[in-house]
Design a protein around this motif. Structure first.
Motif, PDB file in Angstrom:
ATOM      1  N   PHE A  73      43.694   4.373  28.081  1.00  9.33           N
ATOM      2  CA  PHE A  73      42.384   4.120  28.683  1.00  9.33           C
ATOM      3  C   PHE A  73      41.440   5.332  28.596  1.00  9.33           C
ATOM      4  O   PHE A  73      40.822   5.740  29.580  1.00  9.33           O
ATOM      5  CB  PHE A  73      42.523   3.682  30.146  1.00  9.33           C
ATOM      6  CG  PHE A  73      43.464   2.539  30.335  1.00  9.33           C
ATOM      7  CD1 PHE A  73      43.134   1.268  29.891  1.00  9.33           C
ATOM      8  CD2 PHE A  73      44.694   2.730  30.955  1.00  9.33           C
ATOM      9  CE1 PHE A  73      44.007   0.205  30.051  1.00  9.33           C
ATOM     10  CE2 PHE A  73      45.570   1.668  31.119  1.00  9.33           C
ATOM     11  CZ  PHE A  73      45.228   0.399  30.664  1.00  9.33           C
ATOM     12  N   ASN A  74      41.339   5.884  27.406  1.00 10.53           N
ATOM     13  CA  ASN A  74      40.415   6.996  27.166  1.00 10.53           C
ATOM     14  C   ASN A  74      39.269   6.525  26.264  1.00 10.53           C
ATOM     15  O   ASN A  74      39.503   5.825  25.273  1.00 10.53           O
ATOM     16  CB  ASN A  74      41.135   8.177  26.505  1.00 10.53           C
ATOM     17  CG  ASN A  74      42.279   8.694  27.352  1.00 10.53           C
ATOM     18  OD1 ASN A  74      42.143   8.818  28.568  1.00 10.53           O
ATOM     19  ND2 ASN A  74      43.412   9.004  26.727  1.00 10.53           N
ATOM     20  N   THR A  75      38.061   6.916  26.589  1.00 11.38           N
ATOM     21  CA  THR A  75      36.883   6.508  25.815  1.00 11.38           C
ATOM     22  C   THR A  75      35.902   7.670  25.727  1.00 11.38           C
ATOM     23  O   THR A  75      35.710   8.411  26.690  1.00 11.38           O
ATOM     24  CB  THR A  75      36.170   5.311  26.469  1.00 11.38           C
ATOM     25  OG1 THR A  75      37.088   4.232  26.611  1.00 11.38           O
ATOM     26  CG2 THR A  75      34.991   4.856  25.611  1.00 11.38           C
ATOM     27  N   VAL A  76      35.287   7.817  24.546  1.00 18.53           N
ATOM     28  CA  VAL A  76      34.230   8.811  24.336  1.00 18.53           C
ATOM     29  C   VAL A  76      33.030   8.096  23.736  1.00 18.53           C
ATOM     30  O   VAL A  76      33.177   7.239  22.853  1.00 18.53           O
ATOM     31  CB  VAL A  76      34.692   9.951  23.400  1.00 18.53           C
ATOM     32  CG1 VAL A  76      33.516  10.846  23.002  1.00 18.53           C
ATOM     33  CG2 VAL A  76      35.765  10.784  24.073  1.00 18.53           C
ATOM     34  N   ALA A  77      31.840   8.427  24.214  1.00 13.92           N
ATOM     35  CA  ALA A  77      30.608   7.826  23.705  1.00 13.92           C
ATOM     36  C   ALA A  77      29.583   8.924  23.472  1.00 13.92           C
ATOM     37  O   ALA A  77      29.515   9.902  24.233  1.00 13.92           O
ATOM     38  CB  ALA A  77      30.056   6.786  24.676  1.00 13.92           C
ATOM     39  N   LEU A  78      28.770   8.763  22.419  1.00 16.46           N
ATOM     40  CA  LEU A  78      27.702   9.711  22.108  1.00 16.46           C
ATOM     41  C   LEU A  78      26.365   9.000  22.252  1.00 16.46           C
ATOM     42  O   LEU A  78      26.155   7.933  21.664  1.00 16.46           O
ATOM     43  CB  LEU A  78      27.857  10.256  20.681  1.00 16.46           C
ATOM     44  CG  LEU A  78      26.774  11.244  20.234  1.00 16.46           C
ATOM     45  CD1 LEU A  78      26.858  12.535  21.044  1.00 16.46           C
ATOM     46  CD2 LEU A  78      26.907  11.554  18.741  1.00 16.46           C
ATOM     47  N   SER A  79      25.454   9.573  23.005  1.00 18.88           N
ATOM     48  CA  SER A  79      24.138   8.963  23.211  1.00 18.88           C
ATOM     49  C   SER A  79      23.050  10.019  23.057  1.00 18.88           C
ATOM     50  O   SER A  79      23.285  11.220  23.207  1.00 18.88           O
ATOM     51  CB  SER A  79      24.052   8.314  24.598  1.00 18.88           C
ATOM     52  OG  SER A  79      24.229   9.292  25.615  1.00 18.88           O
ATOM     53  N   ARG A  80      21.847   9.534  22.751  1.00 26.06           N
ATOM     54  CA  ARG A  80      20.686  10.408  22.626  1.00 26.06           C
ATOM     55  C   ARG A  80      19.935  10.424  23.953  1.00 26.06           C
ATOM     56  O   ARG A  80      19.618   9.376  24.515  1.00 26.06           O
ATOM     57  CB  ARG A  80      19.777   9.935  21.490  1.00 26.06           C
ATOM     58  CG  ARG A  80      18.647  10.887  21.163  1.00 26.06           C
ATOM     59  CD  ARG A  80      17.961  10.582  19.834  1.00 26.06           C
ATOM     60  NE  ARG A  80      17.779   9.158  19.620  1.00 26.06           N
ATOM     61  CZ  ARG A  80      18.345   8.466  18.628  1.00 26.06           C
ATOM     62  NH1 ARG A  80      19.142   9.073  17.772  1.00 26.06           N
ATOM     63  NH2 ARG A  80      18.130   7.180  18.497  1.00 26.06           N
ATOM     64  N   VAL A  81      19.640  11.604  24.466  1.00 24.85           N
ATOM     65  CA  VAL A  81      19.043  11.729  25.792  1.00 24.85           C
ATOM     66  C   VAL A  81      17.621  11.184  25.803  1.00 24.85           C
ATOM     67  O   VAL A  81      17.185  10.570  26.781  1.00 24.85           O
ATOM     68  CB  VAL A  81      19.072  13.200  26.254  1.00 24.85           C
ATOM     69  CG1 VAL A  81      18.314  13.383  27.563  1.00 24.85           C
ATOM     70  CG2 VAL A  81      20.508  13.682  26.395  1.00 24.85           C
ATOM     71  N   ALA A  82      16.858  11.377  24.723  1.00 23.81           N
ATOM     72  CA  ALA A  82      15.438  11.030  24.712  1.00 23.81           C
ATOM     73  C   ALA A  82      15.197   9.557  25.014  1.00 23.81           C
ATOM     74  O   ALA A  82      14.318   9.211  25.813  1.00 23.81           O
ATOM     75  CB  ALA A  82      14.819  11.404  23.359  1.00 23.81           C
ATOM     76  N   ASP A  83      15.975   8.667  24.388  1.00 25.89           N
ATOM     77  CA  ASP A  83      15.765   7.234  24.587  1.00 25.89           C
ATOM     78  C   ASP A  83      16.981   6.526  25.181  1.00 25.89           C
ATOM     79  O   ASP A  83      16.958   5.315  25.383  1.00 25.89           O
ATOM     80  CB  ASP A  83      15.388   6.567  23.267  1.00 25.89           C
ATOM     81  CG  ASP A  83      16.380   6.851  22.146  1.00 25.89           C
ATOM     82  OD1 ASP A  83      17.471   7.384  22.433  1.00 25.89           O
ATOM     83  OD2 ASP A  83      16.061   6.563  20.975  1.00 25.89           O
TER      84      ASP A  83
END
Length: 218
Positions: free
Chosen positions: A66-76
């Motif tokens: 149950f491990n998850t990593v996500a990458l997101s852009r802060v601007a939008d």
């Protein structure tokens, strides 16, 4: 020897105090979830090349489930990708897919893991991507900044402009010389005509004088 008897009320108080002390002593251990101690890219680091892999190192060894990593852009707030990372001792890592929209700006790495104590733990780290191409300063061969120098096309255009300016200058020079030459020809012709007229006038005057002398002698 007489034994000192401890009242039941006192024994109850002591037992409660011991239980409380035990609870306080073990509470930090129960709540000490794993936390991030280092990352790649570094925590709040600014990079000029977008990472191909995200790595998080924890204070304890996360469990496999149950491990998850996500990458997101802060601007939008757009989530670029998410997935299950690989666990290697105290590190988890995940490859960044190719083809994602890597705009310059701040990015957030979100994670949710199962800590070494068995509890679910979540959190974030961040980094900033500052592309060199965004400022127009790419590195050219020889170590010079391509944005600060002239390219071959610019140099050729400059040479062509200089040639056009030089040719234009010669054209005006030839036009000026031609105008001067034409003016000289006209002035010379007028002067010649003036001289011829003056000479004819003198001849006519002399002919008139000769006629008057002849008439007087007759």
């Amino acid at each position: 020897m007489a034994r000192t008897r401890i009242p039941r009320t006192a024994r109850a108080v002591f037992a409660g105090a011991a239980a409380a002390a035990l609870a306080l002593g073990t509470a930090p251990l129960a709540s000490a979830h794993d936390s991030v101690i280092s990352a790649q890219p570094g925590i709040d680091e600014t990079v000029d090349e977008f990472p191909s892999e995200l790595v998080l190192e924890f204070s304890g060894q996360p469990k496999e489930d149950f491990n998850t990593v996500a990458l997101s852009r802060v601007a939008d707030g757009e989530v670029l990708f998410s997935g299950e990372p690989e666990v290697n001792d105290r590190e988890i890592s995940i490859a960044v897919p190719s083809g994602i929209d890597t705009q310059p700006g701040e990015y957030r790495i979100g994670y949710q893991i199962t800590s070494s104590d068995g509890h679910a733990t979540k959190g974030t780290t961040s980094f900033t991507f500052a592309s060199a191409q965004a400022t127009g300063e790419t590195t050219a061969p020889g170590g010079e900044s391509a944005g600060s120098g002239k390219g071959e096309g610019d140099e050729a255009t400059s040479i062509s402009d200089e040639a056009d300016e030089t040719g234009s200058g010669y054209t005006w020079l030839w036009l000026l010389l031609g105008a001067l030459f034409f003016s000289g020809v006209v002035i010379a012709a007028l002067s010649r005509r003036q001289r011829n007229g003056d000479a004819g006038q003198r001849l006519r005057d002399m002919d008139g004088l000769d006629g008057e002398d002849g008439d007087g002698r007759a």
